[in-house]
Write an enzyme that holds these catalytic residues in place. Structure first.
Site, PDB file in Angstrom:
ATOM      1  N   ARG A 139      -0.100  -2.464  -6.652  1.00  0.00           N
ATOM      2  CA  ARG A 139      -0.476  -3.523  -5.701  1.00  0.00           C
ATOM      3  C   ARG A 139      -1.448  -4.496  -6.368  1.00  0.00           C
ATOM      4  O   ARG A 139      -1.300  -5.714  -6.231  1.00  0.00           O
ATOM      5  CB  ARG A 139      -1.110  -2.865  -4.468  1.00  0.00           C
ATOM      6  CG  ARG A 139      -1.625  -3.828  -3.400  1.00  0.00           C
ATOM      7  CD  ARG A 139      -2.029  -2.989  -2.181  1.00  0.00           C
ATOM      8  NE  ARG A 139      -2.856  -3.707  -1.237  1.00  0.00           N
ATOM      9  CZ  ARG A 139      -2.402  -4.485  -0.258  1.00  0.00           C
ATOM     10  NH1 ARG A 139      -1.114  -4.682  -0.124  1.00  0.00           N
ATOM     11  NH2 ARG A 139      -3.242  -5.063   0.586  1.00  0.00           N
ATOM     12  N   TYR A 165      -9.469  -8.172  -4.998  1.00  0.00           N
ATOM     13  CA  TYR A 165      -8.314  -7.510  -5.595  1.00  0.00           C
ATOM     14  C   TYR A 165      -7.735  -8.288  -6.764  1.00  0.00           C
ATOM     15  O   TYR A 165      -7.019  -7.742  -7.585  1.00  0.00           O
ATOM     16  CB  TYR A 165      -7.217  -7.316  -4.537  1.00  0.00           C
ATOM     17  CG  TYR A 165      -7.420  -6.106  -3.683  1.00  0.00           C
ATOM     18  CD1 TYR A 165      -6.813  -4.895  -4.005  1.00  0.00           C
ATOM     19  CD2 TYR A 165      -8.225  -6.155  -2.554  1.00  0.00           C
ATOM     20  CE1 TYR A 165      -7.004  -3.776  -3.217  1.00  0.00           C
ATOM     21  CE2 TYR A 165      -8.424  -5.038  -1.759  1.00  0.00           C
ATOM     22  CZ  TYR A 165      -7.808  -3.856  -2.091  1.00  0.00           C
ATOM     23  OH  TYR A 165      -7.997  -2.738  -1.313  1.00  0.00           O
ATOM     24  N   ARG A 207       0.867  -1.177   0.000  1.00  0.00           N
ATOM     25  CA  ARG A 207       0.000   0.000   0.000  1.00  0.00           C
ATOM     26  C   ARG A 207       0.906   1.230   0.000  1.00  0.00           C
ATOM     27  O   ARG A 207       2.060   1.160   0.444  1.00  0.00           O
ATOM     28  CB  ARG A 207      -0.892   0.035   1.242  1.00  0.00           C
ATOM     29  CG  ARG A 207      -1.809  -1.170   1.398  1.00  0.00           C
ATOM     30  CD  ARG A 207      -2.610  -1.061   2.695  1.00  0.00           C
ATOM     31  NE  ARG A 207      -3.551  -2.172   2.855  1.00  0.00           N
ATOM     32  CZ  ARG A 207      -3.324  -3.257   3.568  1.00  0.00           C
ATOM     33  NH1 ARG A 207      -2.155  -3.406   4.190  1.00  0.00           N
ATOM     34  NH2 ARG A 207      -4.237  -4.209   3.677  1.00  0.00           N
ATOM     35  N   HIS A 263      -4.048  -9.177   3.894  1.00  0.00           N
ATOM     36  CA  HIS A 263      -5.503  -9.198   4.029  1.00  0.00           C
ATOM     37  C   HIS A 263      -5.913 -10.159   5.135  1.00  0.00           C
ATOM     38  O   HIS A 263      -5.434 -11.283   5.190  1.00  0.00           O
ATOM     39  CB  HIS A 263      -6.156  -9.659   2.727  1.00  0.00           C
ATOM     40  CG  HIS A 263      -6.086  -8.652   1.633  1.00  0.00           C
ATOM     41  ND1 HIS A 263      -6.198  -8.976   0.297  1.00  0.00           N
ATOM     42  CD2 HIS A 263      -5.917  -7.308   1.669  1.00  0.00           C
ATOM     43  CE1 HIS A 263      -6.089  -7.885  -0.435  1.00  0.00           C
ATOM     44  NE2 HIS A 263      -5.923  -6.862   0.371  1.00  0.00           N
ATOM     45  N   LYS A 266      -2.205  -1.954   7.965  1.00  0.00           N
ATOM     46  CA  LYS A 266      -3.339  -1.362   8.670  1.00  0.00           C
ATOM     47  C   LYS A 266      -3.383  -1.842  10.113  1.00  0.00           C
ATOM     48  O   LYS A 266      -3.123  -2.999  10.402  1.00  0.00           O
ATOM     49  CB  LYS A 266      -4.636  -1.733   7.956  1.00  0.00           C
ATOM     50  CG  LYS A 266      -4.819  -1.049   6.603  1.00  0.00           C
ATOM     51  CD  LYS A 266      -6.164  -1.394   6.008  1.00  0.00           C
ATOM     52  CE  LYS A 266      -6.393  -0.630   4.710  1.00  0.00           C
ATOM     53  NZ  LYS A 266      -7.719  -0.931   4.116  1.00  0.00           N
ATOM     54  N   HIS A 313      -1.893   2.257  -5.883  1.00  0.00           N
ATOM     55  CA  HIS A 313      -2.600   1.014  -5.629  1.00  0.00           C
ATOM     56  C   HIS A 313      -2.674   0.135  -6.878  1.00  0.00           C
ATOM     57  O   HIS A 313      -2.833  -1.087  -6.772  1.00  0.00           O
ATOM     58  CB  HIS A 313      -4.011   1.298  -5.114  1.00  0.00           C
ATOM     59  CG  HIS A 313      -4.634   0.132  -4.409  1.00  0.00           C
ATOM     60  ND1 HIS A 313      -4.362  -0.153  -3.078  1.00  0.00           N
ATOM     61  CD2 HIS A 313      -5.473  -0.834  -4.832  1.00  0.00           C
ATOM     62  CE1 HIS A 313      -5.026  -1.239  -2.727  1.00  0.00           C
ATOM     63  NE2 HIS A 313      -5.715  -1.676  -3.773  1.00  0.00           N
TER      64      HIS A 313
END
Length: 299
Positions: free
Chosen positions: A247, A279, A148, A270, A172, A244
């Site tokens: 990615r 994705y 990211r 994830h 995250k 992104h």
């Protein structure tokens, strides 16, 4: 219970119990603040504990007129999470959004760059400037490791474990993972470190930050967006791309070449395999090939 107090408690829960980032917490708070503002505007005196399904439904109907289906779904999800928290803490018995359905929407997938387009974009970098070597190393890292943009800007020199072939990535909610890195990408990072970064006057707070701006400080997300946009124009790429996109291309190319979806999930960081599937838009032909190759009743 007042709205302000309930929202503060909820934010504390998201930060401490869920380990979410400040950016994610801010997004969740915004959904609740929109509801609070709407109640004040319409002089409705319901509290977080007394608000009904009918009132939340009217709020969603009002805001829906100004929002796309995706935005509507986002605010419904955000409010549902807030009221689920109140139910979990036994402040309420029911969630007023329990029976409210999110709007149907198509799955929006970002553009993917072909390998030739990635090479073309990186080839547009002006390597005669110090920033050129930095930009090449950054884009190679984005694509090679599926990072990211925030993970790229926060990457530290102390996160590089080149002898072991990994980098440590903080994602995250400050969750950390180790991502493999190829010798090809290591080469360009080392060129930047040894030929450019070593000659910079670096701010004390950015001493361990890998990628720096001209003033010796960390790069912003906006700056990386700008760099990629300018390079896309130079390379004649007309797709809407962003950091992104690299990615998404990373995951898609791995999948198309036969990589295991679970392995891609781990590398992307994830929590849910469902997110990885979104994705990585799997081609029908690839799925059919997988069944024909691996299913015990394929014959």
């Amino acid at each position: 219970m007042k709205w302000k107090n309930a929202l503060k408690d909820y934010c504390d829960y998201l930060r401490i119990e869920r380990g979410l980032s400040d950016n994610s917490i801010s997004n969740y708070s915004l959904d609740v603040l929109k509801l609070i503002g709407w109640l004040e505007e319409h002089q409705i005196s319901e509290t977080p504990l007394t608000i009904t399904t009918e009132i939340t439904q009217q709020f969603i109907y009002d805001v829906a007129k100004k929002m796309s289906p995706r935005s509507q779904g986002r605010i419904i999800s955000g409010l549902r999470g807030f009221f689920n928290y109140l139910v979990f803490e036994e402040y309420r018995k029911t969630n007023p959004l329990e029976l409210i359905e999110s709007p149907k929407m198509g799955r929006k997938l970002p553009d993917t760059l072909a390998l030739e387009e990635i090479d073309s974009l990186i080839g547009a970098i002006d390597l005669s400037s110090p920033q050129g070597e930095r930009n090449r190393a950054m884009l190679e890292t984005l694509y090679a490791c599926g990072l990211r943009v925030s993970e790229l800007t926060n990457l530290k020199i102390s996160d590089l474990f080149f002898d072991e072939g990994f980098i440590k990535v903080t994602g995250k909610g400050d969750k950390q993972r180790f991502v493999p890195i190829s010798d090809y990408t290591i080469k360009y990072i080392n060129i930047y470190r040894k030929e450019v970064r070593v000659h910079q006057k670096i701010k004390a707070e950015a001493n361990d930050t890998l990628f720096l701006n001209r003033r010796g400080n960390g790069l912003t997300r906006a700056m990386i967006f700008t760099i990629i946009k300018q390079l896309a124009e130079l390379a004649g790429i007309r797709k809407t791309i962003s950091p992104h996109t690299f990615r998404h291309s990373f995951a898609t190319h791995l999948l198309e070449n036969g990589a295991d979806l679970r392995a891609i999930q781990q590398m992307l960081g994830h929590e849910s395999i469902t997110t990885t599937e979104i994705y990585t838009h799997m081609e029908t032909s690839f799925l059919a090939e997988t069944i024909n190759k691996f299913h015990p009743r394929r014959d």
